[in-house]
Design a protein around this motif. Sequence first.
Motif, mmCIF file in Angstrom:
data_model
loop_
_atom_site.group_PDB
_atom_site.id
_atom_site.type_symbol
_atom_site.label_atom_id
_atom_site.label_comp_id
_atom_site.label_asym_id
_atom_site.label_seq_id
_atom_site.Cartn_x
_atom_site.Cartn_y
_atom_site.Cartn_z
ATOM 1 N N PRO A 320 -8.874 -28.045 -21.759
ATOM 2 C CA PRO A 320 -7.614 -27.510 -21.419
ATOM 3 C C PRO A 320 -7.869 -26.176 -20.648
ATOM 4 C CG PRO A 320 -7.856 -27.596 -23.771
ATOM 5 C CD PRO A 320 -8.841 -28.669 -23.192
ATOM 6 N N GLY A 321 -8.907 -25.407 -21.419
ATOM 7 C CA GLY A 321 -9.224 -24.098 -21.043
ATOM 8 C C GLY A 321 -9.419 -24.014 -19.592
ATOM 9 N N VAL A 322 -10.449 -24.813 -19.014
ATOM 10 C CA VAL A 322 -10.758 -24.878 -17.698
ATOM 11 C C VAL A 322 -9.621 -25.160 -16.875
ATOM 12 C CG1 VAL A 322 -12.424 -25.955 -15.812
ATOM 13 C CG2 VAL A 322 -13.108 -25.267 -18.051
ATOM 14 N N LEU A 323 -8.744 -26.214 -17.078
ATOM 15 C CA LEU A 323 -7.592 -26.647 -16.483
ATOM 16 C C LEU A 323 -6.626 -25.208 -16.452
ATOM 17 C CD1 LEU A 323 -6.613 -30.171 -17.636
ATOM 18 C CD2 LEU A 323 -7.653 -29.643 -15.456
ATOM 19 N N SER A 324 -6.270 -24.583 -17.425
ATOM 20 C CA SER A 324 -5.506 -23.686 -17.444
ATOM 21 C C SER A 324 -5.990 -22.184 -16.567
ATOM 22 C CB SER A 324 -5.114 -23.008 -18.884
ATOM 23 O OG SER A 324 -4.497 -23.903 -19.630
ATOM 24 N N THR A 325 -7.312 -22.081 -16.790
ATOM 25 C CA THR A 325 -7.857 -21.193 -15.781
ATOM 26 C C THR A 325 -7.675 -21.373 -14.462
ATOM 27 O OG1 THR A 325 -9.386 -20.503 -17.872
ATOM 28 C CG2 THR A 325 -9.893 -19.677 -15.475
ATOM 29 N N THR A 326 -8.099 -22.740 -13.942
ATOM 30 C CA THR A 326 -8.065 -23.037 -12.622
ATOM 31 C C THR A 326 -6.538 -22.958 -12.155
ATOM 32 O OG1 THR A 326 -9.760 -24.290 -13.287
ATOM 33 C CG2 THR A 326 -9.058 -24.538 -10.885
ATOM 34 N N SER A 327 -5.596 -23.384 -13.010
ATOM 35 C CA SER A 327 -4.200 -23.379 -12.680
ATOM 36 C C SER A 327 -3.656 -22.046 -12.395
ATOM 37 C CB SER A 327 -3.312 -24.165 -13.641
ATOM 38 O OG SER A 327 -2.017 -24.182 -13.269
ATOM 39 N N ALA A 328 -4.320 -21.070 -12.991
ATOM 40 C CA ALA A 328 -3.682 -19.629 -12.902
ATOM 41 C C ALA A 328 -4.317 -19.098 -11.774
ATOM 42 C CB ALA A 328 -4.190 -18.674 -14.191
ATOM 43 N N ALA A 329 -5.523 -19.443 -11.401
ATOM 44 C CA ALA A 329 -5.959 -18.831 -10.326
ATOM 45 C C ALA A 329 -5.613 -19.421 -8.909
ATOM 46 C CB ALA A 329 -7.595 -19.068 -10.115
ATOM 47 N N TYR A 330 -5.224 -20.723 -9.023
ATOM 48 C CA TYR A 330 -4.575 -21.475 -7.793
ATOM 49 C C TYR A 330 -3.165 -22.373 -8.274
ATOM 50 C CZ TYR A 330 -9.296 -20.835 -6.448
ATOM 51 O OH TYR A 330 -10.590 -20.457 -6.034
ATOM 52 N N PRO A 331 -2.158 -21.276 -8.595
ATOM 53 C CA PRO A 331 -0.835 -21.967 -8.988
ATOM 54 C C PRO A 331 -0.370 -23.052 -7.942
ATOM 55 C CG PRO A 331 -0.788 -19.582 -8.265
ATOM 56 C CD PRO A 331 -1.996 -19.995 -8.357
ATOM 57 N N LYS A 332 -0.535 -22.800 -6.732
ATOM 58 C CA LYS A 332 -0.236 -23.993 -5.647
ATOM 59 C C LYS A 332 -1.261 -24.857 -5.528
ATOM 60 C CE LYS A 332 3.813 -21.531 -4.631
ATOM 61 N NZ LYS A 332 5.093 -21.949 -4.681
ATOM 62 N N GLY A 333 -2.094 -25.294 -6.278
ATOM 63 C CA GLY A 333 -3.223 -26.154 -6.184
ATOM 64 C C GLY A 333 -2.507 -27.423 -6.232
ATOM 65 N N GLY A 334 -1.601 -27.759 -6.837
ATOM 66 C CA GLY A 334 -0.869 -29.006 -6.721
ATOM 67 C C GLY A 334 -1.490 -30.137 -7.679
ATOM 68 N N THR A 335 -1.269 -31.407 -7.400
ATOM 69 C CA THR A 335 -1.667 -32.691 -8.233
ATOM 70 C C THR A 335 -3.205 -33.008 -7.649
ATOM 71 O OG1 THR A 335 0.311 -33.591 -8.261
ATOM 72 C CG2 THR A 335 -1.299 -34.941 -8.653
ATOM 73 N N ALA A 336 -3.512 -32.621 -6.473
ATOM 74 C CA ALA A 336 -4.744 -32.987 -5.883
ATOM 75 C C ALA A 336 -5.888 -32.012 -6.775
ATOM 76 C CB ALA A 336 -4.929 -32.588 -4.479
ATOM 77 N N MET A 337 -5.353 -30.721 -7.085
ATOM 78 C CA MET A 337 -6.400 -30.119 -7.766
ATOM 79 C C MET A 337 -6.582 -30.390 -9.094
ATOM 80 S SD MET A 337 -5.681 -25.934 -8.839
ATOM 81 C CE MET A 337 -4.634 -26.341 -10.153
ATOM 82 N N PHE A 338 -5.462 -30.842 -9.912
ATOM 83 C CA PHE A 338 -5.788 -31.466 -11.230
ATOM 84 C C PHE A 338 -6.596 -32.606 -11.188
ATOM 85 C CE2 PHE A 338 -2.274 -28.714 -12.150
ATOM 86 C CZ PHE A 338 -2.549 -28.173 -13.250
ATOM 87 N N GLY A 339 -6.119 -33.404 -9.879
ATOM 88 C CA GLY A 339 -7.156 -34.740 -9.817
ATOM 89 C C GLY A 339 -8.441 -34.528 -9.502
ATOM 90 N N VAL A 340 -8.969 -33.585 -8.756
ATOM 91 C CA VAL A 340 -10.293 -33.294 -8.718
ATOM 92 C C VAL A 340 -10.941 -32.913 -9.926
ATOM 93 C CG1 VAL A 340 -11.790 -31.919 -7.250
ATOM 94 C CG2 VAL A 340 -10.040 -32.921 -6.126
#
Length: 414
Positions: A320-340
Motif C-alpha cells: 500500500p505504501g508504494v501505491l500511495s506514493t505513486t498515486s501522490a506523484a501521479y494523481p491523474k494516473g487513473g485505473t491504468a496506473m493501478f493496473g500496471v
Amino acid sequence: MEQKQNFKSTRLACYRGYIVQGIVNNLSPLFFVIFQKEFGISYGMISSLILFNFVTQIIVDILCVKFVDRIGYRITAVAAHVCGAAGLLSLGILPRILPFPFLGLAIATMITAVGGGMIEVIISPIIDSLPSDAKDAKMSLLHSFYCWGQVGVVLITTLAVKLIGEEYWWLLPLFWALVPAYNIMKFAKVPLMPTIPAEEKIPLGALCRSKIFFLAMVLMLCAGASELAMSQWSSLFAEKALGVPKVLGDLLGPCLFAVFMGIGRTIYGIWGAKLNLHRVLALSSVLCVLCYLGASLVPNPMIALLSCALCGFSISLMWPGVLSTTSAAYPKGGTAMFGVLAVCGDIGCSVGPALTGAVSDFVSRFGAFAASLSVTADQLGLKAGMLSAIVFPLILLLCLVLLKRALQKKKLPG
C-alpha cells in the motif's frame, strides 16, 4: 449525510473485497501438506499451483488495464467476486471428481486467480477515488483487511481441519465461498465515483517513461515477492523444516504473520498522517532482511517461527505504501496506473514463492550434504529456499534510496 453513508457502504464493500483477496490467496497453501498426502502432489507441483495463481492474476491485471474503464468499476467488481466464489467451490469439488486431481487443483486455482486479479486492480482505485483526507492512510487501512482475511482463513481453517479431520478439508472451500457470494450483492448496489475522464489521464506511455514510475514498478515487484515468499511457504516451512506440529506451525507461522501485517497496516491507517512514509518503508525493508535471516538460519524453531511472523509486520506497508506514493506523484494516473502496478506486484507474488520453491527443490536433492549437517534433505532445501528470498527486500531498499532522490529532484514528497 446520506451521501456520506453511501460512501461508507462503498468502503465496507471494498474492505470485504480485500478479505476475499486474503481468502483466495491463502486458503490453498494451508492444504499443501494434505494435497501431498491425499493426491501425491510434489514440491514442484505446489510451486506450479502458486505460479498458476499469480501468472493468471498477471494476465487478468493486464487485461484490466485495457478494459476496466470501458466496462466500468461495478461490472468488474461483481465479476471478480463471481470468479472468487466459483473458484473456491471448484477447489472443494474438482480435485475429488476429476481423474487427475492436480488438474482440478490447477483449474480451481486459475478461476480464483481471475477474481483475485480483478479485485487487485479495481478496489484500490475505487478507494482512492472516494473523497477523503490522508489517502495514504486510507489505502493502508484498506490493505489491512487483506491481512484480517488471511488471519481469519488461517485461524478458522486450521482449527476446522483439526476438529473435522483432514479427510473433510474439501468442505472448507465451500464454506469460504459464501464470503465473495455475499459481496456480489453489495457491489451491485453501492455508489461509485466516476472514473477520471480519458482526456485528463496521464498517458500510460508517459508514465512508463518516468524514472519514478519505473522505480515504483520494481518496488511493487519486490514488495509482492517479499510478502508472498514467506506467506505462501511458511506453513509448509514450519512443519517440514522446523519440525513444528501443523496446527501450532500454522498459528505461529502464517496466522501470526498475517496478524502482524494487519497490525502494521492498521496502525498506519490510523496514525499514518503523522509518519514519514518513505522512512517507514526503508526501516521496514531492513527488518524484512533480518526476518528472512532469522527464519532460515536460526536453529531454534520458536525464534525461526517468530521471524516468520515478524516478517508480516516488516512487509505490511510495502504494497500500500508504494501505491500511495505513486498515486501522490501521479494523481491523474487513473485505473491504468493501478493496473500496471498490480501487474508488477503480482509478478513479484509469483516470482518470490517460485524462487523459494525452485531453490528448495534443488537443494533438497543433496541428501548426503544435509546428513553431514545433521538435518534432513527437506529441512536443508526449505531453509535454503527461504534464505534465497532475502534478495527481494535488499533490492527494495536500494530502490527506495533511488526513489527518494528522484522525488527530491521533482520536488515531490518522499
